[in-house]
Design a protein around this motif. Sequence first.
Motif, mmCIF file in Angstrom:
data_model
loop_
_atom_site.group_PDB
_atom_site.id
_atom_site.type_symbol
_atom_site.label_atom_id
_atom_site.label_comp_id
_atom_site.label_asym_id
_atom_site.label_seq_id
_atom_site.Cartn_x
_atom_site.Cartn_y
_atom_site.Cartn_z
ATOM 1 N N ALA B 177 0.814 -1.225 0.000
ATOM 2 C CA ALA B 177 0.000 0.000 0.000
ATOM 3 C C ALA B 177 0.847 1.276 0.000
ATOM 4 N N ILE B 534 1.483 9.136 1.753
ATOM 5 C CA ILE B 534 1.065 7.745 1.982
ATOM 6 C C ILE B 534 1.745 7.181 3.220
ATOM 7 N N ARG B 537 -0.454 7.670 6.079
ATOM 8 C CA ARG B 537 -1.833 7.211 6.031
ATOM 9 C C ARG B 537 -1.985 5.871 6.749
ATOM 10 N N ASN B 539 -3.790 3.451 6.116
ATOM 11 C CA ASN B 539 -3.868 2.302 5.205
ATOM 12 C C ASN B 539 -2.497 1.670 4.967
ATOM 13 N N PHE B 558 -8.427 -1.691 5.118
ATOM 14 C CA PHE B 558 -8.311 -0.339 4.570
ATOM 15 C C PHE B 558 -9.539 0.515 4.856
ATOM 16 N N ASP B 559 -9.282 1.775 5.139
ATOM 17 C CA ASP B 559 -10.342 2.782 5.052
ATOM 18 C C ASP B 559 -10.607 2.944 3.555
ATOM 19 N N THR B 560 -11.835 2.754 3.154
ATOM 20 C CA THR B 560 -12.115 2.673 1.710
ATOM 21 C C THR B 560 -12.312 4.028 1.046
ATOM 22 N N LYS B 561 -12.223 5.095 1.805
ATOM 23 C CA LYS B 561 -12.403 6.416 1.179
ATOM 24 C C LYS B 561 -11.296 6.706 0.168
ATOM 25 N N ARG B 562 -11.687 7.124 -1.024
ATOM 26 C CA ARG B 562 -10.701 7.615 -1.986
ATOM 27 C C ARG B 562 -10.559 9.114 -1.756
ATOM 28 N N VAL B 563 -9.336 9.554 -1.619
ATOM 29 C CA VAL B 563 -9.095 10.969 -1.324
ATOM 30 C C VAL B 563 -8.487 11.632 -2.537
#
Lengths: 563, 563
Positions: B177, B534, B537, B539, B558-563
């Motif tokens: 990741a 990253i 983060r 993730n 994972f936190d699934t939010k796309r930023v």
Amino acid sequence: MADAERKLSSGNGRIDFVTEPSRYRHWKLSVDGDVATLLMDVDEHAPLFEGYELKLNSYDLGVDIELADALERLRFEHPAVRVIMLRSGKPRVFCAGANIRMLAGASHAHKVNFCKFTNETRNGIEDASAFSGQHMICVITGSCAGGGYELALAADHIILTDDGSSTVSLPELPLLAVLPGTGGLTRVTDKRKVRRDHADVFCTTEEGIKGKRAVEWRLVDEVVPNTKLDDVVKEREREFAQKSDRPADAKGISLTPLKRKRATDSVEYSSVSVEISRGERLATITIRGPDAPAPTSTDKMVEHGADFWPLRLARELDDAILDIRLNEFDTAAIVFKSAGDPKAVLAYDDFLRANSQHWLAREIVLKWKRVLKRVDLTSRSLVTLIEPGSCFAGTLAELIFAADRSYMLIGNLEGDNRPPAAVMLGKANMDGSLPMSNGLSRLATRFLGEPQSLENAEKAAGKTLDAEAAEKLGLVTFALDDIDWEDEIRVFLEERASFSPDGLTGMEANLRFGGPETMETKIFARLTAWQNWIFQRPNAVGEEGALRRYGTGQKAVFDTKRV
Amino acid sequence: MADAERKLSSGNGRIDFVTEPSRYRHWKLSVDGDVATLLMDVDEHAPLFEGYELKLNSYDLGVDIELADALERLRFEHPAVRVIMLRSGKPRVFCAGANIRMLAGASHAHKVNFCKFTNETRNGIEDASAFSGQHMICVITGSCAGGGYELALAADHIILTDDGSSTVSLPELPLLAVLPGTGGLTRVTDKRKVRRDHADVFCTTEEGIKGKRAVEWRLVDEVVPNTKLDDVVKEREREFAQKSDRPADAKGISLTPLKRKRATDSVEYSSVSVEISRGERLATITIRGPDAPAPTSTDKMVEHGADFWPLRLARELDDAILDIRLNEFDTAAIVFKSAGDPKAVLAYDDFLRANSQHWLAREIVLKWKRVLKRVDLTSRSLVTLIEPGSCFAGTLAELIFAADRSYMLIGNLEGDNRPPAAVMLGKANMDGSLPMSNGLSRLATRFLGEPQSLENAEKAAGKTLDAEAAEKLGLVTFALDDIDWEDEIRVFLEERASFSPDGLTGMEANLRFGGPETMETKIFARLTAWQNWIFQRPNAVGEEGALRRYGTGQKAVFDTKRV
């Protein structure tokens, strides 16, 4: 959905990017001959989210949505406008920048996407100046701080009132421990070419710079005493109006409200359908080709106005992308599909290019340029599926090249008797009218290492390319037959949804923009990436961080490690 | 100090950048005529920090310090070497990339600075090829993953063994990741010009690519079966050797150990003194000018060898900077001072430029280029103080332009009878031999917006410029008299120490590099900034993140939010 931690003041569940002047709360748009005035007069009681007030002409995404709308309308509804005067409607303040309470309370995803949208709006101002003959002059009276100055930096010309108190400043670092992330640092060094040590002093001086020094340091173009301001403004209006090639006597078209019907998991526009599959973390955007042949004259195009297919589609696609960006953070991938006649799409492309001297045709192509750039910059994995009955031709074929990957079906699936998938290239893909942020066309970027492939693609213009031909030309990632089609795509989309969303964002931000860098890519890459990093750091956003503690009377406490 | 959370295996308190071949644990350097071989054979039991093993030719900073040392020695000690063969000493693996356990356990500051150093080493490989006639050929047998492939990407030519199992891969995203942050993503798109959809597939395919497809996708230059490998290697060695302009018969100089004496708060080199003021979070680096006149012949220069003042100083300054970077994270600002005769400095500059065809003179100037780039990229506020008795001339004047700000004293302080502060410009500042990462000289970058100022500066070459003259020419930020001097500087340094360290890092990374972008600036800005993001983060680095969970058998969450 818009921002889990916050409630929208509107009471809606989603941020809406559609507005119109009669609904503006923060801007007053007036037009007088070839000069428009955009008066920033933020209603502090009308924030986008509950919980803060928009004092001192500070802004949030809601304020910028109105600004973006006004700028679009100036392009399309006011062909005669050559100069846009950007001024404040408040007496002693020009603009205090992005609202700090909003920033302090917003989720990381909202902050990042808020900055991205405001960056796009400011780039749009510069695009209008460079390509559309609408030049912006910014008149600063009062304090112009942070995002306020970043907005001014997007203008062609900055006039600062010389009244002993009007200042420009970028106080983000000393005040909030964040960066001037809406293009500020980049425009200071690369647009205004401020000497780096002066820039260092400027960006660390909370109270800002005023008077002559602001000119000497290249921060503004001139300082003018109040007594002479009106005369100078009129003079500059004339100067910039003369540089413009906008038509004097054309009649604008009205940007009528989008036709849009929303259900829980879908949005239906006139030429665009969006389906949200929340379980799979997918959004599928299907684009429909023209429902009528290309017009025979520019008069007809003007008559169609906002209903003219290329313009209607561009506005709908733009809205769909923005909606997913800001309201559907859980979406991992956007799937582009299309339905229609590729030749009919090319016919519209040809019409627009044959009439590229016509102001409206020009605006429509420029609008497509901006929408496609918005696609490029969307932090979702992008995949284009080229299926039977699709119409990825010319401008729409750009969605193949904007995607991280594309899949094209060889032949047909059982029981489908639509025409087999075809790709058609046209002028739009090659004439440089739809460049990426890096200044190159998507095809030129794609084939940076293979000049021969670029030539071959150009030679294939106008041909109906089936899956094998398109793959051979390097236009699609994979051509698959009916046996592999569904499985391969399902596996790919599942894989995408399984990866770290952050990792994908970072990877795509790097892989999508090979080749040259421009001020625009610098803003979106270097500056944005550093700002996003800082937006994660406790020194800014932690309990004791500067962004959180601002205005509490308590000083921020910093981890002193330099990284 | 080096990394609060970890213990150095050496038992020392600091990471040491000084080494020599007899102490290498991870590399075998051999030279045969004009071909050198760098064999990577990592000792898994010799990690830099305690707590992990360097399995499968994976690396940490300790491995890269040896590599950087070997590359320096090849330049200076082996003028006849034209080709560097990069190979693995392990049978079935080329290199597994950066060690994951090391990354998972390292502090953010260490990770970021580890990546920066490895990036600099790889850029140095490309610099040697472009400017010094030492070309690298990489032969991959076995799996070449992540940082291993990123190292290969720095070579001029990549040969992949076609044995059914040798592969190249960038598995960082799917596996950990994180990004291939040591130039990988950038070199894939911008150096090797891999098509972006192929790059997307490649960077998400854990198992990598082998055989013909690796060539078709431009990931390697050729695949060669084992049976033909030796012949092909010999052929390529000859090809690349022929492109080189290195001298066939010159004798190298020995890079003898640095003279260095360390106390708690200071380091004393032969020409450099470092003082660490921990309370004020300052490091002061004082550079001493030449203690002997410039030599009269290149033979004399070779005779002096590593003791030759410009080379000795460059090595010492480099070591001092690296030491602060990796061991003194709390330092907010580096203050540069100098002592000596400006004219004597210019005399050395002139000597090196008059003999720029001589291999050693060329290497010394190239070394300065790299050291000064290292200064540019150091995430500390940089300030240069130009005081009486200082010698900021020519090459050393670059430290004025590399600084975020400079202060110059007008006249003298009471009781000081050294000559008043003077700046002298020379060829080194103007001939393009010391460019920044953006490809421009520091003066050209400084005056991007003022071409006339650049001309004026060039005209002032060779003149002794006092504070007022230097300020007028725009060479220094502030010229101050004795009344203001101490206070202004104290206030500035206190202010700097009071700001958010992260905010400063981000601001300086943006303000220091106006103008054009190059692959190098792309790596350090776009790619590095995203990687740093990253690295913050959850993730990646959270308890349930991919970097932490790698090898535990547990899947990352994972936190699934796309930023």
